[in-house]
Design a protein around this motif. Structure first.
Motif, PDB file in Angstrom:
ATOM      1  N   ASN A  91     -19.058 108.090 113.577  1.00  0.00           N
ATOM      2  CA  ASN A  91     -19.567 109.392 114.022  1.00  0.00           C
ATOM      3  C   ASN A  91     -18.428 110.393 114.184  1.00  0.00           C
ATOM      4  O   ASN A  91     -18.548 111.547 113.762  1.00  0.00           O
ATOM      5  CB  ASN A  91     -20.280 109.252 115.371  1.00  0.00           C
ATOM      6  CG  ASN A  91     -21.723 108.809 115.218  1.00  0.00           C
ATOM      7  OD1 ASN A  91     -22.239 108.746 114.105  1.00  0.00           O
ATOM      8  ND2 ASN A  91     -22.367 108.475 116.319  1.00  0.00           N
ATOM      9  N   THR A 143     -29.417 108.140 110.926  1.00  0.00           N
ATOM     10  CA  THR A 143     -30.798 107.896 111.324  1.00  0.00           C
ATOM     11  C   THR A 143     -31.094 108.398 112.739  1.00  0.00           C
ATOM     12  O   THR A 143     -32.242 108.501 113.131  1.00  0.00           O
ATOM     13  CB  THR A 143     -31.093 106.384 111.318  1.00  0.00           C
ATOM     14  OG1 THR A 143     -30.217 105.756 112.258  1.00  0.00           O
ATOM     15  CG2 THR A 143     -30.877 105.790 109.950  1.00  0.00           C
ATOM     16  N   ARG A 192     -31.329 113.755 116.989  1.00  0.00           N
ATOM     17  CA  ARG A 192     -30.181 114.296 116.266  1.00  0.00           C
ATOM     18  C   ARG A 192     -30.095 115.779 116.580  1.00  0.00           C
ATOM     19  O   ARG A 192     -31.107 116.445 116.707  1.00  0.00           O
ATOM     20  CB  ARG A 192     -30.350 114.095 114.751  1.00  0.00           C
ATOM     21  CG  ARG A 192     -30.603 112.652 114.363  1.00  0.00           C
ATOM     22  CD  ARG A 192     -30.551 112.467 112.873  1.00  0.00           C
ATOM     23  NE  ARG A 192     -29.172 112.545 112.398  1.00  0.00           N
ATOM     24  CZ  ARG A 192     -28.849 112.738 111.119  1.00  0.00           C
ATOM     25  NH1 ARG A 192     -29.787 112.909 110.225  1.00  0.00           N
ATOM     26  NH2 ARG A 192     -27.592 112.779 110.765  1.00  0.00           N
ATOM     27  N   LEU A 234     -26.511 105.871 118.405  1.00  0.00           N
ATOM     28  CA  LEU A 234     -26.089 105.981 119.799  1.00  0.00           C
ATOM     29  C   LEU A 234     -27.056 105.274 120.743  1.00  0.00           C
ATOM     30  O   LEU A 234     -26.634 104.730 121.767  1.00  0.00           O
ATOM     31  CB  LEU A 234     -25.950 107.457 120.199  1.00  0.00           C
ATOM     32  CG  LEU A 234     -24.747 108.197 119.600  1.00  0.00           C
ATOM     33  CD1 LEU A 234     -24.735 109.649 120.055  1.00  0.00           C
ATOM     34  CD2 LEU A 234     -23.446 107.514 120.006  1.00  0.00           C
TER      35      LEU A 234
END
Ligand code: ADP
Length: 259
Positions: free
Chosen positions: A159, A218, A206, A222
């Motif tokens: 990320n 997706t 998101r 997290l």
């Protein structure tokens, strides 16, 4: 996670209300449980046929000789999307297992100095980005599930790379306090506004900005990271400022403190 109302002395109307509330709570948790099981079952059922589809697509691409550019590109896109969907189903299965308490952890002493250095080296090779490792000289041994912790670290570093540009730094910092092992995953990337920070660990959440939408993902990473870290008695936190970057912090118990 609302708690049941336990009233002992109250007027009848209030007792009646409390009873209705408790019945609603019971139905609500039953329906949550059904929903979780449903997601788990669907993920499981879809994964098998999709794996077959993926196998055929890959074999078609391998064996085909006279493909036009368009056909080849179409196959590659289909393979990529199928792989992504399978990953998503696997993530959903993990989350369903975590919800039902069926995700098992093998918690052992893990030397974080080694693990963090390995993750940094691996991510650096795969991404071609420079990852700076800042580690204490002391040996840091955490109580953790090594494989699952590695999965979380890779995800957070991914990320950090994904949501920053190549000239912006990505750092992995290892620290130790008396009772805790601390790993910071820092990036100087796009950052996350306060409003989104509260929701970023939710499933499928998101940040809806073209900057993140254009990036592959997706929205489950997290949620899984949090569930895995909490499953090994740790915590994960976030500090971030839009335009300046983000710091995700994993806090784990030191192995000795368990004795
Ligand atoms: P994914 O990356 O697959 O979308 P995640 O659950 O890993 O899903 O992340 C959820 C959202 O949190 C991302 O879509 C992105 O908007 C935001 N995010 C995660 N990590 C970062 C980061 N290091 N910097 C900025 N935004 C981030």
């Amino acid at each position: 996670n609302a708690a049941k109302l336990e009233l002992h002395q109250a007027p009848d109307e209030i007792l009646g209300l409390a009873q209705t509330f408790n019945e609603m709570l019971l139905r609500l948790s039953a329906s949550w449980e059904q929903q979780r099981q449903f997601v788990g079952n669907v993920s499981h059922e879809l994964r098998t046929p999709l794996t077959v589809v993926l196998g055929y697509l890959q074999s078609l691409l391998r064996r085909g000789t006279n493909f036009s550019d368009y056909q080849k590109q179409a196959l590659e896109t289909a393979i990529g999307e199928t792989e992504r969907t399978i990953r998503m189903l696997e993530d959903l299965l993990d989350l369903a297992r975590a919800d039902s308490g069926n995700l098992h952890f093998s918690v052992n002493p893990v030397v974080l100095n080694t693990l963090v250095a390995e993750v940094a080296a691996m991510s650096q090779t795969v991404s071609n980005r420079e990852i700076t490792l800042v580690s204490t000289d002391q040996e840091v041994v955490a109580s953790a599930d090594q494989n699952r912790l590695q999965q979380v670290l890779i995800n957070l570093v991914d990320n950090a790379i994904k949501y920053s540009s190549p000239e912006q730094p990505v750092d992995l910092v290892l620290e130790k306090t008396e009772k805790h092992a601390i790993i910071h995953i820092c990036d100087g990337g796009i950052g996350i506004s306060l409003a989104h920070q509260n929701r970023i660990f939710e499933r499928f959440y998101r940040v809806d900005e073209s900057m993140t939408r254009s990036r592959d993902g997706t929205g489950l990473g997290l949620a899984i990271a949090k569930s895995l870290i909490e499953g090994m008695e740790g915590r994960i936190t976030l500090r971030s400022k839009p335009g300046e970057g983000s710091v995700f912090t994993i806090i784990l118990p030191i192995w000795n403190s368990q004795l």
